[in-house]
Write an enzyme that holds these catalytic residues in place. Structure first.
Site, mmCIF file in Angstrom:
data_model
loop_
_atom_site.group_PDB
_atom_site.id
_atom_site.type_symbol
_atom_site.label_atom_id
_atom_site.label_comp_id
_atom_site.label_asym_id
_atom_site.label_seq_id
_atom_site.Cartn_x
_atom_site.Cartn_y
_atom_site.Cartn_z
ATOM 1 C CB THR A 77 -0.922 -0.002 1.239
ATOM 2 O OG1 THR A 77 -1.757 -1.163 1.169
ATOM 3 C CG2 THR A 77 -1.782 1.251 1.303
ATOM 4 C CG ASN A 154 -6.518 -8.282 -5.179
ATOM 5 O OD1 ASN A 154 -6.563 -7.755 -6.287
ATOM 6 N ND2 ASN A 154 -7.231 -7.842 -4.172
ATOM 7 C CD GLN A 184 -2.387 -11.308 -4.181
ATOM 8 O OE1 GLN A 184 -2.102 -12.499 -4.203
ATOM 9 N NE2 GLN A 184 -2.908 -10.730 -3.117
ATOM 10 C CB SER A 204 3.335 -6.810 -0.122
ATOM 11 O OG SER A 204 2.999 -6.909 1.237
ATOM 12 C CG HIS A 206 1.460 -9.487 4.137
ATOM 13 N ND1 HIS A 206 0.184 -9.986 4.076
ATOM 14 C CD2 HIS A 206 1.402 -8.258 3.582
ATOM 15 C CE1 HIS A 206 -0.614 -9.069 3.531
ATOM 16 N NE2 HIS A 206 0.106 -8.019 3.215
ATOM 17 C CB THR A 242 14.284 4.511 12.489
ATOM 18 O OG1 THR A 242 14.799 5.740 13.001
ATOM 19 C CG2 THR A 242 15.203 3.366 12.880
ATOM 20 C CB CYS A 330 -19.552 -10.980 1.642
ATOM 21 S SG CYS A 330 -20.022 -11.462 0.006
HETATM 22 N N1 PLP Z 1 -2.093 -4.793 -4.050
HETATM 23 C C1 PLP Z 1 -2.618 -6.027 -4.079
HETATM 24 C C2 PLP Z 1 -2.933 -6.651 -5.397
HETATM 25 C C3 PLP Z 1 -2.846 -6.728 -2.900
HETATM 26 O O1 PLP Z 1 -3.378 -7.955 -2.942
HETATM 27 C C4 PLP Z 1 -2.515 -6.095 -1.667
HETATM 28 C C5 PLP Z 1 -2.789 -6.776 -0.384
HETATM 29 O O2 PLP Z 1 -3.700 -7.564 -0.247
HETATM 30 C C6 PLP Z 1 -1.943 -4.810 -1.694
HETATM 31 C C7 PLP Z 1 -1.755 -4.194 -2.902
HETATM 32 C C8 PLP Z 1 -1.555 -4.109 -0.427
HETATM 33 O O3 PLP Z 1 -0.362 -4.659 0.112
HETATM 34 P P1 PLP Z 1 -0.038 -4.511 1.687
HETATM 35 O O4 PLP Z 1 -0.975 -5.432 2.400
HETATM 36 O O5 PLP Z 1 1.391 -4.944 1.803
HETATM 37 O O6 PLP Z 1 -0.213 -3.079 2.018
#
Ligand code: PLP
Length: 384
Positions: A77, A154, A184, A204, A206, A242, A330
């Protein structure tokens, strides 16, 4: 722990992934004995600086670019916000071209730009979710500042023709910033960064078995962004503050692990995903697949279980220990569908579930997921 019983079958890797134990091991020393601030000039600080730069090299190598092009952020994000807001700051009343499938990190930032006098054109997709490069090029105007198209979606996993869009955009409108959301796609499909037609790309941690709250922004060498945040000089002033030392170390390690056998991992996930789809089709009537059968992420299956209300179906499978997402946005009893599903032509809730695997998924989990769904879907169709 009661909410984790019965045993969890996790098919929601599109939402997030379990941190790989090797990533945890790599991070741990930086919480304890190696806690120095990477900006400090004493040995403890220098050790942290080396760890950050090692992680930058690992991410650069996973992306196939020079490490100097990588800026660490708090996640996908923030990486997308930095790229888009930088372009907004650089141009009065900018015009954006985005696909109808973009994540809120893009769409909401563009909506914010519109409150400041900017404008946007949203490119529709075909019924399998593919963006046409012709449509993107046709939408570009003299005042266009940014084209933002995601590499892979996603919800439905569709992979876009990013290489073609970037190549043609750089010929037709070289000054337009091409921003790619690869959150993704990173490590799951090749990213066409060597061609240098992508200006900015977000990843990202995670989603690839790294920790949450850390990501990175790739910027092509010729691209400069005004800083959106003021403070110290960290991360080339693009992202002062930081550094998230442990998170960055985790992202670097996760990126290296995820690319060490990316093709093998993708092949295994695809085989399991296809077994899941075949198994569901054998056991249940009236199913359909969202997205493109060919151009899709190896770990993604977005299925319409026609005749079910998604919230009830999700609740029933969750009671049996299967964690999945709705393809639809939903809330409790809501039957509204997501913008992505609307963009590919769905009119109403079709009992959509997004089943997403990871490199640790097993055939046993897939078989148990088929059993749970084969039991839950008829109940959901009956309304209980
Ligand atoms: N873009 C897509 C396609 C995502 O699936 C996600 C997270 O689900 C993001 C951006 C946002 O990433 P983050 O959760 O690292 O902020």
């Amino acid at each position: 722990m009661s909410d984790l019983t019965p045993p969890l079958i996790y098919l929601d890797s599109g939402a997030t992934t379990r941190v790989d134990p090797r990533v945890v091991d790599a991070m741990l020393p930086y919480f304890t004995e190696s806690f120095g601030n990477p900006s400090s000039s004493h040995p403890l600080g220098l050790r942290s600086r080396r760890a950050v730069e090692h992680a930058r090299a690992q991410v650069g190598s996973a992306l196939g670019v020079d490490a100097s092009r990588v800026t660490f952020t708090s996640g996908g994000t923030e990486a997308l916000n930095l790229a888009l807001r930088g372009a907004i700051a650089a141009k009065a009343k900018p015009h954006f071209v985005v696909s109808a499938l973009e994540h809120p990190a893009v769409t909401d930032t563009v909506a914010w730009a519109e409150t400041l006098g900017g404008s946007s054109t949203v490119i529709g997709v075909d019924e399998s979710g593919v963006v046409s490069a012709d449509d993107v090029l046709d939408a570009v105007r003299p005042d266009t500042a940014v084209v933002a198209i995601m590499m892979a979606n996603n919800e439905i996993g569709t992979i876009q023709p990013i290489e073609e869009i970037g190549r043609r955009l750089k010929i037709a409108a070289p000054d337009v910033l091409f921003v790619v959301d690869a959150v993704q796609a990173f490590t799951k499909c090749p990213l066409p960064l060597r061609a240098e037609s992508i200006d900015a790309l977000a990843i990202s941690s995670h989603k690839i078995h790294g920790p949450k709250g850390v990501g990175a922004l790739y910027l092509r060498e010729a691209v400069t962004l005004p800083s959106m945040q003021t403070g110290g000089g960290q991360e080339g002033r693009i992202r002062p503050g930081t550094e998230n030392l442990t998170g960055i170390v985790g992202l670097g390690c996760a990126a290296e692990l995820a690319t060490s056998d990316a093709q093998g991992d993708a092949d295994r996930m695809r085989a399991l995903r296809d077994a899941l789809w075949s198994g569901l089709q054998e056991r249940l009537p009236e199913l359909s697949l969202n997205g493109c059968p060919e151009r899709r992420l190896a770990n993604n299956l977005s299925v319409n279980f026609h005749g079910c209300a998604t919230p009830l179906l999700k609740e029933l499978v969750a009671e049996s220990g299967l964690a999945v997402s709705a393809g639809a946005a939903c809330h409790a009893a809501s039957t509204s569908i997501s913008a992505v599903l609307r963009a590919i032509g769905l009119q109403r809730d079709e009992g959509t579930l997004r089943l997403t695997l990871c490199r640790h998924s097993t055939l046993d989990e897939v078989e148990r997921a088929i059993e749970i769904l084969a039991d839950a879907v008829p109940k959901a169709r009956r309304g209980h």
